[in-house]
Design an enzyme around this catalytic site. Structure first.
Site, mmCIF file in Angstrom:
data_model
loop_
_atom_site.group_PDB
_atom_site.id
_atom_site.type_symbol
_atom_site.label_atom_id
_atom_site.label_comp_id
_atom_site.label_asym_id
_atom_site.label_seq_id
_atom_site.Cartn_x
_atom_site.Cartn_y
_atom_site.Cartn_z
ATOM 1 N N ASP A 117 -25.930 60.727 -32.037
ATOM 2 C CA ASP A 117 -26.456 59.660 -31.183
ATOM 3 C C ASP A 117 -26.206 60.032 -29.720
ATOM 4 O O ASP A 117 -25.065 60.294 -29.335
ATOM 5 C CB ASP A 117 -25.735 58.352 -31.520
ATOM 6 C CG ASP A 117 -26.366 57.131 -30.877
ATOM 7 O OD1 ASP A 117 -26.960 57.270 -29.778
ATOM 8 O OD2 ASP A 117 -26.266 56.028 -31.448
ATOM 9 N N GLU A 194 -32.477 67.480 -41.891
ATOM 10 C CA GLU A 194 -33.751 66.765 -41.983
ATOM 11 C C GLU A 194 -34.333 66.510 -40.596
ATOM 12 O O GLU A 194 -35.532 66.700 -40.363
ATOM 13 C CB GLU A 194 -33.562 65.422 -42.705
ATOM 14 C CG GLU A 194 -33.217 65.549 -44.174
ATOM 15 C CD GLU A 194 -31.717 65.448 -44.426
ATOM 16 O OE1 GLU A 194 -30.936 65.758 -43.505
ATOM 17 O OE2 GLU A 194 -31.331 65.072 -45.548
#
Length: 213
Positions: A117, A194
Site C-alpha cells: 500500500d 498477481e
C-alpha cells in the site's frame, strides 16, 4: 480501497492448519516450529499468496511465512494451500507493526515486500512498509546477512523507499531498477505476483530494490 467482507473468512482462517495462531508464542522458536534449521523467508502483505507459494514449490529447502492482515484476503491463500499442501509454507494474520513481537533477533533471513500500500498522503508516510519506522522494526529480527526485496509499480513510493534506505545509518542499497522486466540481471529468476502480471500487462514498468544492513 475498501475490502469486501467474506462471510466465514475469520472462522476459516482460524481453523486452517496453515494459519498459525498465537504467533508470538513461537518467538525465538520458529526453527523448532518447522522442525528443521532451514532459512526463514517472510512476505509482508502477501495478498492471495501466489508469489510465496510459487517460491516455496521451487525451494523446499527454505521455510516461508506469509503475513496478511485481512482474513478476507488471506482466505484465498488458504484455499490454494488446501490443494497444494506445501509443507514449508505457513501464514500469519497479523499487523506488520507487531512483527518484532513475533520474531526474535536474527530469526528471519529475508523479507519480501510486493506492491505494498503506497499510503500516498504525507501524513501517512510512517505507515509505508519501507519507511524508517518499519526499517527499524525489520532490523530487530533480520539476520546480519539478511536482505529486503521490494517491488512496486508506484514510482513515488519507490523514490520514497530509496531515500529512506539511503538516509538510514543501518541499511544500504545493494541494487535497484525502475524497469525490472527489461533489466536482465535483476529480472533473472523473478517470480511474479498477481499484481505484477496485471500491472506489467498494461505497460506499467515494475520497480525493484534490494537492501541489506
Amino acid at each position: 480501497m475498501r475490502l469486501r467482507n467474506i462471510p466465514g473468512a475469520n472462522e476459516a482462517v482460524a481453523a486452517s492448519p496453515y494459519c498459525i495462531q498465537n504467533a508470538a508464542e513461537h518467538r525465538g522458536q520458529w526453527h523448532a516450529f518447522f522442525e528443521n534449521d532451514h532459512p526463514i523467508h517472510i512476505e509482508i502483505g502477501m495478498g492471495k499468496g501466489r508469489f510465496l507459494m510459487d517460491l516455496a514449490a521451487l525451494h523446499p529447502e527454505i521455510n516461508y511465512i506469509g503475513i496478511e492482515r485481512y482474513t478476507s484476503v488471506l482466505l484465498r491463500a488458504v484455499q490454494k494451500m488446501d490443494t497444494l499442501q506445501l509443507p514449508n509454507v505457513h501464514f500469519l494474520c497479523e499487523d506488520a507493526a507487531k512483527l518484532p513481537e513475533i520474531f526474535a533477533p536474527e530469526e528471519v533471513d529475508r523479507i519480501y515486500l510486493n506492491f505494498s500500500d503506497p499510503w500516498p498522503k504525507d501524513r501517512h508516510a510512517r505507515r509505508r512498509l519501507t519507511s524508517h519506522e518499519f526499517l527499524d522494526r525489520y532490523d530487530q529480527f533480520l539476520t546480519a546477512d539478511g536482505r529486503l526485496e521490494f517491488k512496486t509499480d508506484n514510482p513515488d513510493l519507490f523514490t520514497f523507499s530509496l531515500e529512506e534506505i539511503e538516509t538510514s545509518d543501518r541499511w544500504h542499497l545493494n541494487a535497484s531498477t525502475r524497469d525490472l522486466h527489461h533489466d536482465p540481471s535483476m529480472n533473472e529468476g523473478n517470480i511474479m505476483t498477481e499484481y505484477e502480471e496485471k500491472f506489467s500487462s498494461k505497460g506499467n514498468p515494475i520497480c525493484k530494490l534490494i537492501a541489506s544492513r
